[in-house]
Design a protein around this motif. Sequence first.
Motif, PDB file in Angstrom:
ATOM      1  N   LEU A 139       0.827  -1.210   0.000  1.00  0.00           N
ATOM      2  CA  LEU A 139       0.000   0.000   0.000  1.00  0.00           C
ATOM      3  C   LEU A 139       0.857   1.254   0.000  1.00  0.00           C
ATOM      4  CD1 LEU A 139      -3.032  -0.676   2.369  1.00  0.00           C
ATOM      5  CD2 LEU A 139      -2.952  -0.718  -0.127  1.00  0.00           C
ATOM      6  N   GLY A 140       2.007   1.170   0.633  1.00  0.00           N
ATOM      7  CA  GLY A 140       2.915   2.316   0.613  1.00  0.00           C
ATOM      8  C   GLY A 140       2.702   3.316   1.730  1.00  0.00           C
ATOM      9  N   ASP A 141       1.506   3.300   2.308  1.00  0.00           N
ATOM     10  CA  ASP A 141       1.205   4.206   3.415  1.00  0.00           C
ATOM     11  C   ASP A 141      -0.165   3.817   3.958  1.00  0.00           C
ATOM     12  OD1 ASP A 141       1.510   6.224   5.239  1.00  0.00           O
ATOM     13  OD2 ASP A 141       1.531   7.865   3.788  1.00  0.00           O
ATOM     14  N   GLY A 142      -0.496   4.300   5.136  1.00  0.00           N
ATOM     15  CA  GLY A 142      -1.798   4.004   5.697  1.00  0.00           C
ATOM     16  C   GLY A 142      -1.746   3.770   7.191  1.00  0.00           C
ATOM     17  N   TYR A 143      -2.736   3.039   7.687  1.00  0.00           N
ATOM     18  CA  TYR A 143      -2.784   2.706   9.111  1.00  0.00           C
ATOM     19  C   TYR A 143      -2.004   1.416   9.334  1.00  0.00           C
ATOM     20  CZ  TYR A 143      -6.443   6.165   9.863  1.00  0.00           C
ATOM     21  OH  TYR A 143      -7.141   7.339   9.951  1.00  0.00           O
ATOM     22  N   PRO A 144      -0.933   1.488  10.118  1.00  0.00           N
ATOM     23  CA  PRO A 144      -0.125   0.285  10.328  1.00  0.00           C
ATOM     24  C   PRO A 144      -0.798  -0.687  11.300  1.00  0.00           C
ATOM     25  CG  PRO A 144       0.765   2.081  11.621  1.00  0.00           C
ATOM     26  CD  PRO A 144      -0.400   2.651  10.840  1.00  0.00           C
ATOM     27  N   LEU A 145      -0.597  -1.968  11.042  1.00  0.00           N
ATOM     28  CA  LEU A 145      -1.090  -2.967  11.992  1.00  0.00           C
ATOM     29  C   LEU A 145      -0.279  -2.926  13.278  1.00  0.00           C
ATOM     30  CD1 LEU A 145      -2.618  -5.398  13.017  1.00  0.00           C
ATOM     31  CD2 LEU A 145      -1.213  -6.866  11.557  1.00  0.00           C
ATOM     32  N   PHE A 146       1.031  -2.885  13.140  1.00  0.00           N
ATOM     33  CA  PHE A 146       1.889  -3.023  14.317  1.00  0.00           C
ATOM     34  C   PHE A 146       2.469  -1.685  14.752  1.00  0.00           C
ATOM     35  CE2 PHE A 146       2.170  -7.211  12.195  1.00  0.00           C
ATOM     36  CZ  PHE A 146       1.659  -7.989  13.217  1.00  0.00           C
ATOM     37  N   GLY A 147       2.659  -1.545  16.040  1.00  0.00           N
ATOM     38  CA  GLY A 147       3.346  -0.381  16.582  1.00  0.00           C
ATOM     39  C   GLY A 147       4.656  -0.804  17.202  1.00  0.00           C
ATOM     40  N   LYS A 148       5.324   0.121  17.794  1.00  0.00           N
ATOM     41  CA  LYS A 148       6.579  -0.193  18.486  1.00  0.00           C
ATOM     42  C   LYS A 148       6.285  -1.006  19.746  1.00  0.00           C
ATOM     43  CE  LYS A 148       9.305   2.427  15.895  1.00  0.00           C
ATOM     44  NZ  LYS A 148      10.160   3.620  15.868  1.00  0.00           N
TER      45      LYS A 148
ATOM     46  N   ILE B 118      16.463  -1.622  -1.251  1.00  0.00           N
ATOM     47  CA  ILE B 118      15.173  -2.211  -1.620  1.00  0.00           C
ATOM     48  C   ILE B 118      14.098  -1.124  -1.669  1.00  0.00           C
ATOM     49  CG2 ILE B 118      13.334  -3.762  -0.824  1.00  0.00           C
ATOM     50  CD1 ILE B 118      15.616  -5.565   0.335  1.00  0.00           C
ATOM     51  N   GLN B 119      14.097  -0.258  -0.660  1.00  0.00           N
ATOM     52  CA  GLN B 119      13.096   0.812  -0.631  1.00  0.00           C
ATOM     53  C   GLN B 119      13.219   1.728  -1.853  1.00  0.00           C
ATOM     54  OE1 GLN B 119      13.207   2.743   3.259  1.00  0.00           O
ATOM     55  NE2 GLN B 119      13.163   0.771   4.283  1.00  0.00           N
ATOM     56  N   GLY B 120      14.450   2.005  -2.261  1.00  0.00           N
ATOM     57  CA  GLY B 120      14.664   2.838  -3.442  1.00  0.00           C
ATOM     58  C   GLY B 120      14.157   2.172  -4.702  1.00  0.00           C
ATOM     59  N   PHE B 121      14.430   0.883  -4.825  1.00  0.00           N
ATOM     60  CA  PHE B 121      13.958   0.143  -6.002  1.00  0.00           C
ATOM     61  C   PHE B 121      12.430   0.049  -6.025  1.00  0.00           C
ATOM     62  CE2 PHE B 121      17.299  -1.900  -8.638  1.00  0.00           C
ATOM     63  CZ  PHE B 121      18.410  -1.325  -8.036  1.00  0.00           C
ATOM     64  N   LEU B 122      11.824  -0.163  -4.862  1.00  0.00           N
ATOM     65  CA  LEU B 122      10.360  -0.233  -4.818  1.00  0.00           C
ATOM     66  C   LEU B 122       9.744   1.132  -5.138  1.00  0.00           C
ATOM     67  CD1 LEU B 122       9.781  -2.551  -1.726  1.00  0.00           C
ATOM     68  CD2 LEU B 122       9.127  -3.043  -4.089  1.00  0.00           C
ATOM     69  N   GLY B 147       9.437   1.136   3.069  1.00  0.00           N
ATOM     70  CA  GLY B 147       9.270   2.555   3.327  1.00  0.00           C
ATOM     71  C   GLY B 147       7.968   3.028   2.708  1.00  0.00           C
ATOM     72  N   LYS B 148       7.727   4.307   2.803  1.00  0.00           N
ATOM     73  CA  LYS B 148       6.528   4.873   2.182  1.00  0.00           C
ATOM     74  C   LYS B 148       6.664   4.829   0.662  1.00  0.00           C
ATOM     75  CE  LYS B 148       4.629   6.380   6.081  1.00  0.00           C
ATOM     76  NZ  LYS B 148       4.219   7.557   6.844  1.00  0.00           N
TER      77      LYS B 148
END
Lengths: 176, 176
Positions: A139-148, B118-122, B147-148
């Motif tokens: 998706l590239g961005d959004g609401y993450p499932l996991f947190g720290k 990998i993030q750069g390639f994606l 990454g985003k």
Amino acid sequence: MSNIVYIAVSLDGYIATTDGGIDWLHDAPNPTESDYGWSEFIERIDALIMGRNTYEKVLTFGEWPYEKQVFVATSVLEDVPSHLEGKVQFIKGQPSDLIAEATRQGYQNLYIDGGITIQGFLAADLVDELILTHIPVLLGDGYPLFGKLADSLKFRHAKTEIYNDILVQSFYERQR
Amino acid sequence: MSNIVYIAVSLDGYIATTDGGIDWLHDAPNPTESDYGWSEFIERIDALIMGRNTYEKVLTFGEWPYEKQVFVATSVLEDVPSHLEGKVQFIKGQPSDLIAEATRQGYQNLYIDGGITIQGFLAADLVDELILTHIPVLLGDGYPLFGKLADSLKFRHAKTEIYNDILVQSFYERQR
């Protein structure tokens, strides 16, 4: 008794797009009309605990989809809508408080749902089973499932089911 | 020609702990002495492209582990250590430049390694295959694999292998 997470997640760990969208979950063709293990899973659980965001998302679906008791973790909402009385309860507190209240009412196996709620339960190490359904998209961005987390948490792989050769659903049990 | 990522990742998407540690990768018992598909994968590729961090991590392993040509993407390092001459080249540029240079030298199937690389390639939509090996642990923090992205990227599930009933390795192909 077990606290169980059953959730679909993108390969990069998101459960919704930045605008809360979950349409991408339904992009995958489903020629077998699979329910992706849903009914088998729902049979195992006695009640759900979800956060307010998830609850409000579910309300937009129209018909209330759950037959099992639903606890909504919220310190904001107060009165359950009349058409959901007997089906929904608003409760508040830490994850352990939520479990205590559900247990007091006789509910044993709990379906923990919603990003923030799941993150809170994991941070308190109160998730016993993690059922992750990986959707083949970044998706590239959004609401993450996991947190720290302060500490890492080991799990045991129990089984993996592949649906329609598209979705990979892995069952993990907390290894304590 | 294909650009292929083959990497182990925690359930919460990390490829190393906050201090760069990867010991957790080796926590899983391996009674079958599986190589987790490594040799079959390595046979398919002609060269590696990795970032400087990954290169420097590999140097700490002692013996150089790769027989295939390795391109290290770096604008900092200049002289390849003498014991790695002929095995390692330092190159720089955008992902497309790195691919162009590898292709110019006759390398077709490229193993793309290292989080930032990998993030750069994606981000440039230059990954054709994603081979993810899920380790059953939530690390809670560390170096993220993904990454985003400006746009979501759809993949096609090709197959999933389970190793020792512990590691779940899924093969995805970019669906363009």
